[in-house]
Motif scaffolding. Structure first.
Motif, PDB file in Angstrom:
ATOM      1  N   LEU A   7      28.049   3.423  78.638  1.00  0.00           N
ATOM      2  CA  LEU A   7      28.329   4.757  79.246  1.00  0.00           C
ATOM      3  C   LEU A   7      26.912   5.164  79.397  1.00  0.00           C
ATOM      4  O   LEU A   7      26.373   6.007  80.240  1.00  0.00           O
ATOM      5  CB  LEU A   7      29.054   5.617  78.461  1.00  0.00           C
ATOM      6  CG  LEU A   7      30.671   5.722  78.575  1.00  0.00           C
ATOM      7  CD1 LEU A   7      31.111   6.306  77.524  1.00  0.00           C
ATOM      8  CD2 LEU A   7      30.838   5.923  79.763  1.00  0.00           C
ATOM      9  N   ALA A   8      25.813   4.705  78.633  1.00  0.00           N
ATOM     10  CA  ALA A   8      24.457   5.181  78.693  1.00  0.00           C
ATOM     11  C   ALA A   8      23.701   4.778  80.130  1.00  0.00           C
ATOM     12  O   ALA A   8      23.048   5.336  80.525  1.00  0.00           O
ATOM     13  CB  ALA A   8      23.668   4.655  77.563  1.00  0.00           C
ATOM     14  N   ARG A  46      31.328   8.197  84.170  1.00  0.00           N
ATOM     15  CA  ARG A  46      32.267   8.958  82.971  1.00  0.00           C
ATOM     16  C   ARG A  46      33.408   9.636  83.569  1.00  0.00           C
ATOM     17  O   ARG A  46      33.557  10.097  84.496  1.00  0.00           O
ATOM     18  CB  ARG A  46      31.284   9.785  82.241  1.00  0.00           C
ATOM     19  CG  ARG A  46      30.150   9.026  81.646  1.00  0.00           C
ATOM     20  CD  ARG A  46      29.428  10.294  80.748  1.00  0.00           C
ATOM     21  NE  ARG A  46      28.733  11.022  81.717  1.00  0.00           N
ATOM     22  CZ  ARG A  46      27.802  12.229  81.556  1.00  0.00           C
ATOM     23  NH1 ARG A  46      27.778  12.411  80.272  1.00  0.00           N
ATOM     24  NH2 ARG A  46      27.262  13.069  82.435  1.00  0.00           N
ATOM     25  N   LYS A 106      26.288   6.975  83.570  1.00  0.00           N
ATOM     26  CA  LYS A 106      26.543   8.267  83.224  1.00  0.00           C
ATOM     27  C   LYS A 106      27.604   8.816  84.402  1.00  0.00           C
ATOM     28  O   LYS A 106      28.532   9.790  84.207  1.00  0.00           O
ATOM     29  CB  LYS A 106      25.627   9.200  82.873  1.00  0.00           C
ATOM     30  CG  LYS A 106      24.851   8.643  81.488  1.00  0.00           C
ATOM     31  CD  LYS A 106      23.710   9.647  81.239  1.00  0.00           C
ATOM     32  CE  LYS A 106      23.220   9.256  79.895  1.00  0.00           C
ATOM     33  NZ  LYS A 106      21.990  10.285  79.595  1.00  0.00           N
ATOM     34  N   GLU A 131      36.529   9.117  77.723  1.00  0.00           N
ATOM     35  CA  GLU A 131      37.113   7.799  78.415  1.00  0.00           C
ATOM     36  C   GLU A 131      38.584   7.748  77.937  1.00  0.00           C
ATOM     37  O   GLU A 131      38.859   8.006  77.138  1.00  0.00           O
ATOM     38  CB  GLU A 131      36.250   6.524  77.620  1.00  0.00           C
ATOM     39  CG  GLU A 131      34.810   6.347  78.192  1.00  0.00           C
ATOM     40  CD  GLU A 131      34.834   5.841  79.683  1.00  0.00           C
ATOM     41  OE1 GLU A 131      35.204   4.963  79.963  1.00  0.00           O
ATOM     42  OE2 GLU A 131      34.651   6.779  80.293  1.00  0.00           O
ATOM     43  N   SER A 182      32.165   1.224  76.659  1.00  0.00           N
ATOM     44  CA  SER A 182      31.586   1.203  75.420  1.00  0.00           C
ATOM     45  C   SER A 182      30.295   2.746  75.469  1.00  0.00           C
ATOM     46  O   SER A 182      29.959   2.807  76.571  1.00  0.00           O
ATOM     47  CB  SER A 182      30.936   0.201  74.743  1.00  0.00           C
ATOM     48  OG  SER A 182      29.858  -0.333  75.637  1.00  0.00           O
ATOM     49  N   GLU A 183      30.025   2.832  74.336  1.00  0.00           N
ATOM     50  CA  GLU A 183      28.939   3.869  74.493  1.00  0.00           C
ATOM     51  C   GLU A 183      27.655   3.150  75.128  1.00  0.00           C
ATOM     52  O   GLU A 183      27.089   4.061  75.855  1.00  0.00           O
ATOM     53  CB  GLU A 183      28.486   4.220  72.820  1.00  0.00           C
ATOM     54  CG  GLU A 183      29.763   5.240  72.488  1.00  0.00           C
ATOM     55  CD  GLU A 183      29.885   6.500  73.106  1.00  0.00           C
ATOM     56  OE1 GLU A 183      28.975   7.398  73.366  1.00  0.00           O
ATOM     57  OE2 GLU A 183      31.269   6.621  73.274  1.00  0.00           O
ATOM     58  N   GLU A 184      27.396   2.069  74.887  1.00  0.00           N
ATOM     59  CA  GLU A 184      26.260   1.288  75.279  1.00  0.00           C
ATOM     60  C   GLU A 184      26.208   1.448  77.040  1.00  0.00           C
ATOM     61  O   GLU A 184      25.428   1.705  77.543  1.00  0.00           O
ATOM     62  CB  GLU A 184      26.106   0.100  74.844  1.00  0.00           C
ATOM     63  CG  GLU A 184      25.689   0.000  73.202  1.00  0.00           C
ATOM     64  CD  GLU A 184      26.776   0.270  72.559  1.00  0.00           C
ATOM     65  OE1 GLU A 184      26.567   0.609  71.175  1.00  0.00           O
ATOM     66  OE2 GLU A 184      27.843   0.107  72.863  1.00  0.00           O
TER      67      GLU A 184
END
Length: 442
Positions: A144-145, A151, A148, A161, A140-142
């Protein structure tokens, strides 16, 4: 070139497992030369791949340690500085120069920094991750934060992704690249670098259902292995559909020994595990198929090395390896085609900091930093159960002198592990020194 990651030596049907389901790899093995004494040049992922991609002992250019960011260096390097030195050319560089379309799908692990990127090391096409492992499912974007460096990346700098299960996706990407290369009329070199069956231990529910009789963690490992086998079958089917299978050289091998403590892999009949210089850390499954050039269903019993794949691939593509005096590997074709009855290598070496090993013919010495060396006769003791150093001190001395002479030709490591990581590896050696492999996991 198909690379599995952290698989157990025994965990394939063609290696004798009755637990794992690997029908596609078993079929490939029946069509291939099966190497019974195939070695990698390091017992962990990063250095092993550095040797494979360059055809040289990676210690010769300072890539002795794993290149995972977070490890420290006496020279003040950061994670962005650790990677395959730019002074080295890769097998992809050479094949690209011979007119081949080149691609890498999956795990790179040769440096996270931009200057080490696969597209700057000979690969035209890349879809994968720069680091060594990640989830098999999309983040999820969370997430991935926080992750990093894990990715998925297409080409250079375009992070996107994947959708679905990573092992399946990497095979699909490989198939699409091969199909496009054929349409373009170009020969191709592709490296399908699976993360399977490296941790994290994540499998598809359908694959888990195929092993109702197994318990964790072997159940998840078997499911991940089944997914990888299915992916290999997909690639083999694509070669058939493109009508190029007969004249395509295919190699399958694992990158190092199975980490029996991390993914419950089984290295029977070998002792040892990933990160050790026992056979279970450095001897791996390996297959080679080339129908127009190699008879199927053969077994090759002399020791070979992953260092040999660079010259084998370049020679197969029409390159002149006679000019490449710096290579430590040799072209395997004369040996598997039985044009030569000699051994490809009399002596093979391994080294990581103070720990090292040397194999000369069938004698193997393992050197430790904290005790006397051990000696094994691999012709009669593949499980390394009987240390015979006390009975043959002259052989130990001879091989240690040869090992020392080789070490004098090496560069200093460009970076070093934190002490606790090296200590953990030594502890693993202790745990397996007198270990008799367990047949119960077969």
């Amino acid at each position: 070139m198909i690379i599995s990651d952290d698989a157990g030596y025994h965990d394939f049907g063609f290696q004798g497992s009755r637990t794992m389901k690997t029908p596609h790899l078993d079929e490939l093995a029946a069509q291939s030369v099966v190497f019974r004494q195939a070695y990698v040049s390091a017992a962990v992922c990063g250095p092993s791949r550095a040797g494979l991609f360059t055809g040289k002992y990676q210690q010769r250019f300072g890539f002795e340690e794993n290149n995972v960011p977070g490890y420290m260096s006496a020279s003040g390097l950061t994670g962005e500085d650790m990677g395959l030195p730019l002074t080295e050319t890769t097998v992809a560089d050479h094949l690209k120069g011979l007119g081949y379309a080149t691609a890498l799908f999956g795990k790179w692990h040769q440096g996270d920094g931009d200057r080490f990127h696969p597209t700057r090391r000979g690969f035209d096409t890349f879809y994968g991750m720069r680091t060594g492992a990640r989830s098999y499912f999309s983040y999820s974007e969370e997430e991935l934060a926080q992750r990093k460096n894990e990715r998925m990346e297409r080409g250079f700098g375009h992070f996107v992704e994947h959708q679905g299960y990573l092992t399946d996706v990497l095979a699909a990407e490989t198939n699409a690249f091969m199909e496009q290369s054929v349409k373009d009329g170009k020969p191709f070199f592709t490296t399908l670098s699976f993360t399977a069956v490296h941790a994290p231990m994540e499998a598809k529910l359908d694959d888990l259902a195929a092993f109702p009789h197994l318990t964790e963690p072997r159940k998840t490992l078997a499911a991940m292995n089944l997914a990888m086998d299915r992916a290999v079958g997909s690639v083999m089917s694509k070669l058939d559909a493109l009508h190029i299978a007969q004249n395509t050289l295919v190699v399958f091998m694992n990158d190092n020994g199975g980490p029996t403590d991390q993914n419950a892999s089984n290295n029977y009949p070998l002792s040892g595990t990933k990160a050790t210089h026992l056979e279970g850390g450095i001897r791996v499954p390996m297959l080679m198929r080339w129908p127009q050039q190699i008879s199927m269903g053969k077994t090759y019993r002399f020791p070979v090395s992953s260092l040999d794949l660079f010259p084998t691939f370049v020679a197969a593509a029409g390159g002149d390896i006679a000019e490449m005096k710096e290579l430590d590997g040799v072209d395997l074709m004369p040996f598997v085609q039985q044009e030569s009855q000699l051994r490809p290598h009399q002596t093979l070496y391994w080294k990581k900091e103070n720990r090292a090993a040397i194999r000369d013919i069938d004698w193997k010495v393992i050197r430790y930093p904290d005790r006397v060396p051990e000696l094994y006769d691999l012709s009669t003791d593949v499980s390394e159960s009987h240390d015979v150093a006390a009975q043959h001190p002259q052989i130990v001395n001879k091989l240690l002198k040869r090992l020392f002479a080789w070490e004098l030709t090496l560069e200093r490591p460009l970076w070093q592990l934190k002490r606790e990581f090296e200590g953990s590896a030594i502890q693993r050696m202790d745990e397996f020194r007198n270990h008799t492999p367990d047949k119960s996991m077969n």
